[in-house]
Design an enzyme around this catalytic site. Structure first.
Site, short mmCIF file in Angstrom:
data_model
loop_
_atom_site.label_atom_id
_atom_site.label_comp_id
_atom_site.label_asym_id
_atom_site.label_seq_id
_atom_site.Cartn_x
_atom_site.Cartn_y
_atom_site.Cartn_z
N CYS A 367 0.83 -1.23 0.00
CA CYS A 367 0.00 0.00 0.00
C CYS A 367 0.85 1.26 0.00
O CYS A 367 0.49 2.28 0.62
CB CYS A 367 -0.98 0.03 1.17
SG CYS A 367 -2.25 -1.21 1.03
N THR A 368 2.01 1.18 -0.66
CA THR A 368 2.87 2.37 -0.77
C THR A 368 3.38 2.46 -2.22
O THR A 368 4.59 2.48 -2.46
CB THR A 368 4.08 2.30 0.20
OG1 THR A 368 4.80 1.08 -0.05
CG2 THR A 368 3.68 2.34 1.65
#
Ligand code: PMP
Length: 409
Positions: A367-368
């Site tokens: 999620c980056t």
């Protein structure tokens, strides 16, 4: 802090899930940055609620409702103490970090981010602290500006200072990066931003299970975290905020509990914290989180921090001697997460081969995605540590990687 003799075996015995075989081998759980495992006392607190006093909270006319309300509000007090909050009314229940950030973006953001203004976020933020600001920016005609990173993967402090221009209205920062494990200098950055009148939000999702949090010392306006990353249940999280800010913010959702009086002529709202807690709350989640905080308070914090630091140093040291292994991120102060790549092998293939040996890691972008683009990679293999891990777990990881190399290279 009751027990000064940190005993890893008795600590592990409190986490029943750890004592099992996965794919024919004893489980090695190296995915605590995604979610921590739960001690028996948390599981028991939830079971006790359902077997002994399940009832809706507040306004009940009977003993079970009283008991549930007392446990529910006691958990708020525990979180307030855990964060060193001046008042427990400043602790609001949310579904997690993500909902807490969305609450701030909707409620505070709507009236504080005018057209053309800027929200600063670091380039290593989780999507949870990028996308809500982007949605707000789209609605308001404002901008989300990333603070660049150094080649080590740290937030570039000189670039940050230069970006603090008069049109910046918000700074949102993660306390610890979930992808790289870097501990960001949030106190210093918050102080710089506050000196310029900028509102600050700290995402503590990856910090709360690793060190003591003091919102007053940090000086931030909002602090958010998720219960499931702190040995508590999923579906419960916390938004902590400065009292004056929370009082001035409009409700996020409407419904029962958050009102004072309702009529078709007009509705008035409840005070803090209930103004932001519409509907029946996640009662067992709150009670479970309260038990998780009791569990954390029962640990010898110094000994646990030493154990975690020892594990991280051991992991970093071992990784340095593995041929073809590239460490991603070289922060001076790193907790929890360790990201790496294995030359010639796709992270998801490595993850699969480790899983076949009972070793749980996470692979991908964590999620980056903006951070991954910044580093020119699509993802990493991430091993993340918690208080219940051992050197033996790390030895198993490296033995597993040697097997992965045999299969994949
Ligand atoms: N911020 C960070 C730094 C995280 O690691 C995570 C979870 N990976 C989140 C926010 C989102 O947390 P949740 O999914 O519990 O809302």
């Amino acid at each position: 802090m009751s027990d000064n003799s940190f005993n890893i075996e008795s600590l592990r015995a409190q986490f029943p899930i750890l004592n099992q075989q996965v794919n024919g081998a004893p489980l090695v759980y190296l995915d605590s940055a995604a979610t921590t495992q739960k001690p028996q006392c948390v599981i028991d607190a939830i079971t006790d609620y359902y077997t002994g006093y399940n009832s809706n909270v507040h306004r009940g006319a009977h003993s079970l409702a009283d008991k549930a309300t007392i446990a529910f509000e006691a958990a708020r007090e525990k979180v307030a103490k855990f964060l060193n909050s001046p008042k427990s009314e400043q602790v609001l229940w949310t579904r997690g970090t993500t909902e807490a950030i969305n609450l701030v973006a909707h409620s505070w953001g709507n009236s504080h981010i005018p057209e053309g203004e800027v929200m600063l976020v670091s380039a290593l933020e989780n999507h949870a602290s990028i996308v809500p600001w982007q949605i707000l920016a789209e609605q308001k005609g404002a901008k989300v500006v990333p603070i660049p990173l150094t080649p080590n993967g740290d937030i570039d402090q000189n670039a940050f200072t230069e970006l603090l221009t008069p049109n910046v209205k918000l700074l949102a920062l993660s306390h610890v990066s979930n992808a790289l494990g870097s501990v960001n200098p949030v106190a210093k950055m918050v102080a710089e931003a506050k000196a310029k009148g900028i509102t600050t939000l700290v995402d503590g999702a990856q910090a709360v299970a690793h060190f003591t949090i003091d919102v007053q010392a940090l000086g931030c306006d909002f602090y958010v975290f998720s219960g499931h990353k702190l040995f508590g249940p999923t579906g419960i999280g916390v938004l902590w905020g400065q009292e004056a800010l929370l009082n001035a913010m409009p409700p996020y959702q409407g419904g029962g509990e958050m009102i004072d009086t309702v009529s078709f002529e007009g509705t008035t709202f409840n005070g803090l914290p209930f103004k932001f807690e519409a509907g029946t709350p996640h009662i067992e989640g709150v009670i479970g989180l309260g038990a998780a905080i009791d569990f954390v308070n029962s640990l010898d914090h110094k000994a646990v921090a030493q154990h975690e630091a020892d594990l991280m140093a051991y992991l970093i040291d071992k990784a340095a001697s593995v041929e073809g292994l590239t460490r991603i991120g070289h922060a001076e102060h790193q907790v929890g997460a360790f990201s790496f790549l294995l030359e010639g092998a796709h992270p998801s293939d490595v993850g699969m081969i480790l899983d076949q040996q009972g070793i749980a890691v996470r692979t991908g972008h964590h999620c980056t995605q903006p951070l991954m683009s910044y580093l020119n990679i699509t993802g990493t293999i991430r091993a993340s540590l918690s208080i219940y891990n051992t050197r033996d777990d790390i030895d198993r990881l490296f033995a597993g990687l040697e097997k992965a190399k045999l299969f994949l290279l």
